[in-house]
Design a protein around this motif. Structure first.
Motif, PDB file in Angstrom:
ATOM      1  N   ASP A  36      73.407  72.666  86.962  1.00  0.00           N
ATOM      2  CA  ASP A  36      73.786  71.549  87.830  1.00  0.00           C
ATOM      3  C   ASP A  36      72.590  71.071  88.648  1.00  0.00           C
ATOM      4  O   ASP A  36      72.391  69.857  88.829  1.00  0.00           O
ATOM      5  CB  ASP A  36      74.914  71.951  88.780  1.00  0.00           C
ATOM      6  CG  ASP A  36      76.214  72.239  88.054  1.00  0.00           C
ATOM      7  OD1 ASP A  36      76.389  71.684  86.938  1.00  0.00           O
ATOM      8  OD2 ASP A  36      77.046  72.986  88.598  1.00  0.00           O
ATOM      9  N   GLU A  39      70.280  69.136  86.390  1.00  0.00           N
ATOM     10  CA  GLU A  39      70.824  67.807  86.100  1.00  0.00           C
ATOM     11  C   GLU A  39      70.656  66.865  87.286  1.00  0.00           C
ATOM     12  O   GLU A  39      70.342  65.689  87.113  1.00  0.00           O
ATOM     13  CB  GLU A  39      72.298  67.903  85.711  1.00  0.00           C
ATOM     14  CG  GLU A  39      72.521  68.487  84.338  1.00  0.00           C
ATOM     15  CD  GLU A  39      73.988  68.617  83.995  1.00  0.00           C
ATOM     16  OE1 GLU A  39      74.831  68.034  84.719  1.00  0.00           O
ATOM     17  OE2 GLU A  39      74.295  69.294  83.011  1.00  0.00           O
ATOM     18  N   LYS A  40      70.862  67.383  88.506  1.00  0.00           N
ATOM     19  CA  LYS A  40      70.677  66.555  89.701  1.00  0.00           C
ATOM     20  C   LYS A  40      69.228  66.090  89.824  1.00  0.00           C
ATOM     21  O   LYS A  40      68.959  64.936  90.151  1.00  0.00           O
ATOM     22  CB  LYS A  40      71.090  67.322  90.953  1.00  0.00           C
ATOM     23  CG  LYS A  40      72.582  67.447  91.127  1.00  0.00           C
ATOM     24  CD  LYS A  40      72.918  68.216  92.387  1.00  0.00           C
ATOM     25  CE  LYS A  40      74.422  68.422  92.524  1.00  0.00           C
ATOM     26  NZ  LYS A  40      74.770  69.223  93.704  1.00  0.00           N
ATOM     27  N   GLN A  42      67.100  65.772  87.395  1.00  0.00           N
ATOM     28  CA  GLN A  42      66.845  64.805  86.332  1.00  0.00           C
ATOM     29  C   GLN A  42      67.407  63.439  86.697  1.00  0.00           C
ATOM     30  O   GLN A  42      66.769  62.416  86.463  1.00  0.00           O
ATOM     31  CB  GLN A  42      67.445  65.294  85.017  1.00  0.00           C
ATOM     32  CG  GLN A  42      66.711  66.470  84.427  1.00  0.00           C
ATOM     33  CD  GLN A  42      67.405  67.056  83.218  1.00  0.00           C
ATOM     34  OE1 GLN A  42      68.540  66.702  82.903  1.00  0.00           O
ATOM     35  NE2 GLN A  42      66.729  67.963  82.530  1.00  0.00           N
ATOM     36  N   GLN A  43      68.594  63.418  87.292  1.00  0.00           N
ATOM     37  CA  GLN A  43      69.186  62.151  87.705  1.00  0.00           C
ATOM     38  C   GLN A  43      68.340  61.474  88.780  1.00  0.00           C
ATOM     39  O   GLN A  43      68.170  60.255  88.779  1.00  0.00           O
ATOM     40  CB  GLN A  43      70.606  62.364  88.224  1.00  0.00           C
ATOM     41  CG  GLN A  43      71.606  62.675  87.128  1.00  0.00           C
ATOM     42  CD  GLN A  43      72.981  63.008  87.676  1.00  0.00           C
ATOM     43  OE1 GLN A  43      73.143  63.205  88.878  1.00  0.00           O
ATOM     44  NE2 GLN A  43      73.961  63.088  86.785  1.00  0.00           N
ATOM     45  N   LYS A  44      67.790  62.276  89.690  1.00  0.00           N
ATOM     46  CA  LYS A  44      66.914  61.717  90.721  1.00  0.00           C
ATOM     47  C   LYS A  44      65.671  61.092  90.094  1.00  0.00           C
ATOM     48  O   LYS A  44      65.236  60.011  90.485  1.00  0.00           O
ATOM     49  CB  LYS A  44      66.491  62.800  91.710  1.00  0.00           C
ATOM     50  CG  LYS A  44      67.588  63.231  92.664  1.00  0.00           C
ATOM     51  CD  LYS A  44      67.080  64.321  93.582  1.00  0.00           C
ATOM     52  CE  LYS A  44      68.168  64.830  94.496  1.00  0.00           C
ATOM     53  NZ  LYS A  44      67.692  65.927  95.366  1.00  0.00           N
ATOM     54  N   VAL A  46      65.353  59.963  87.004  1.00  0.00           N
ATOM     55  CA  VAL A  46      65.735  58.765  86.262  1.00  0.00           C
ATOM     56  C   VAL A  46      65.970  57.608  87.228  1.00  0.00           C
ATOM     57  O   VAL A  46      65.538  56.476  86.983  1.00  0.00           O
ATOM     58  CB  VAL A  46      66.985  59.026  85.394  1.00  0.00           C
ATOM     59  CG1 VAL A  46      67.544  57.740  84.837  1.00  0.00           C
ATOM     60  CG2 VAL A  46      66.653  59.987  84.263  1.00  0.00           C
ATOM     61  N   PHE A  47      66.627  57.875  88.346  1.00  0.00           N
ATOM     62  CA  PHE A  47      66.886  56.826  89.336  1.00  0.00           C
ATOM     63  C   PHE A  47      65.572  56.251  89.865  1.00  0.00           C
ATOM     64  O   PHE A  47      65.401  55.036  89.973  1.00  0.00           O
ATOM     65  CB  PHE A  47      67.725  57.377  90.490  1.00  0.00           C
ATOM     66  CG  PHE A  47      67.952  56.385  91.595  1.00  0.00           C
ATOM     67  CD1 PHE A  47      68.902  55.385  91.457  1.00  0.00           C
ATOM     68  CD2 PHE A  47      67.208  56.437  92.762  1.00  0.00           C
ATOM     69  CE1 PHE A  47      69.111  54.462  92.465  1.00  0.00           C
ATOM     70  CE2 PHE A  47      67.406  55.517  93.769  1.00  0.00           C
ATOM     71  CZ  PHE A  47      68.367  54.526  93.625  1.00  0.00           C
ATOM     72  N   LYS A 114      67.114  50.150  83.146  1.00  0.00           N
ATOM     73  CA  LYS A 114      67.927  51.333  82.836  1.00  0.00           C
ATOM     74  C   LYS A 114      67.736  51.750  81.389  1.00  0.00           C
ATOM     75  O   LYS A 114      67.621  52.941  81.086  1.00  0.00           O
ATOM     76  CB  LYS A 114      69.406  51.048  83.108  1.00  0.00           C
ATOM     77  CG  LYS A 114      69.767  51.085  84.571  1.00  0.00           C
ATOM     78  CD  LYS A 114      71.238  50.825  84.784  1.00  0.00           C
ATOM     79  CE  LYS A 114      71.569  50.821  86.265  1.00  0.00           C
ATOM     80  NZ  LYS A 114      72.974  50.515  86.515  1.00  0.00           N
ATOM     81  N   ASP A 118      66.145  55.335  80.408  1.00  0.00           N
ATOM     82  CA  ASP A 118      66.911  56.268  79.597  1.00  0.00           C
ATOM     83  C   ASP A 118      66.174  56.629  78.314  1.00  0.00           C
ATOM     84  O   ASP A 118      66.125  57.795  77.907  1.00  0.00           O
ATOM     85  CB  ASP A 118      68.289  55.680  79.261  1.00  0.00           C
ATOM     86  CG  ASP A 118      69.219  55.650  80.459  1.00  0.00           C
ATOM     87  OD1 ASP A 118      68.977  56.420  81.420  1.00  0.00           O
ATOM     88  OD2 ASP A 118      70.186  54.855  80.446  1.00  0.00           O
TER      89      ASP A 118
END
Length: 170
Positions: A36, A39-40, A42-44, A46-47, A114, A118
């Protein structure tokens, strides 16, 4: 004794004054990261990537609009009265490009950003996985077919005007 005094003076000069605060070095804690947490993170990333790409796409679009305006002005000023058919077609195409560039909204740029972020992230993850398995990174014919198919899909979705503004060639 003089040598010792000189060494002590050098040491005093090297040290910060006693009025300066001194902080203790923090001990590094070993923390186990869960999936988790990864993943967080990675999301940061990507954002942040989307944010940077959106900003650069907006800059590129503004630059392109300015370039097209200058091109139209030079065509109009060079042939103030007499216009050849080639100059007329150049002017018409540049005006069409200018209209297409001006109609692109910020939301369109965000969608493109995006998609790019991605795609970059997926490519990086796949490369890391391949390196971990000990495979060589060789491009096969399948990759080229996928790229061509993806370009065709992007043309259908966004139209040729946007793709030409972004500098993507078929």
């Amino acid at each position: 004794e003089r040598e010792r005094e000189k060494e002590k003076e050098k040491e005093r000069k090297m040290r910060p004054p006693p009025s300066w605060p001194s902080w203790k070095k923090k001990k590094k804690k070993i923390v186990e990261r869960t999936s988790d947490d990864v993943e967080k993170e990675q999301q940061k990333k990507v954002f942040h990537g989307i944010k940077c790409l959106k900003k650069q796409l907006k800059k590129a679009l503004n630059f392109e609009v300015g370039k097209l305006k200058r091109r139209i002005n030079t065509i109009e000023s060079s042939a103030s009265g007499n216009k050849n058919t080639t100059e007329k077609t150049k002017e018409i195409t540049t005006e069409k490009q200018l209209v297409a560039a001006k109609t692109i909204s910020v939301e369109d740029l965000e969608v493109v950003a995006k998609m790019l972020a991605d795609a970059c992230f997926k490519q990086i993850v796949s490369k890391k996985e391949e390196k971990g398995k000990g495979k060589f990174l060789l491009s096969s014919g399948d990759d080229e077919k996928k790229k061509k198919k993806k370009k065709e899909e992007e043309k259908d979705v966004y139209g040729e005007d946007l793709m030409s503004l972004l500098g993507v060639r078929a």
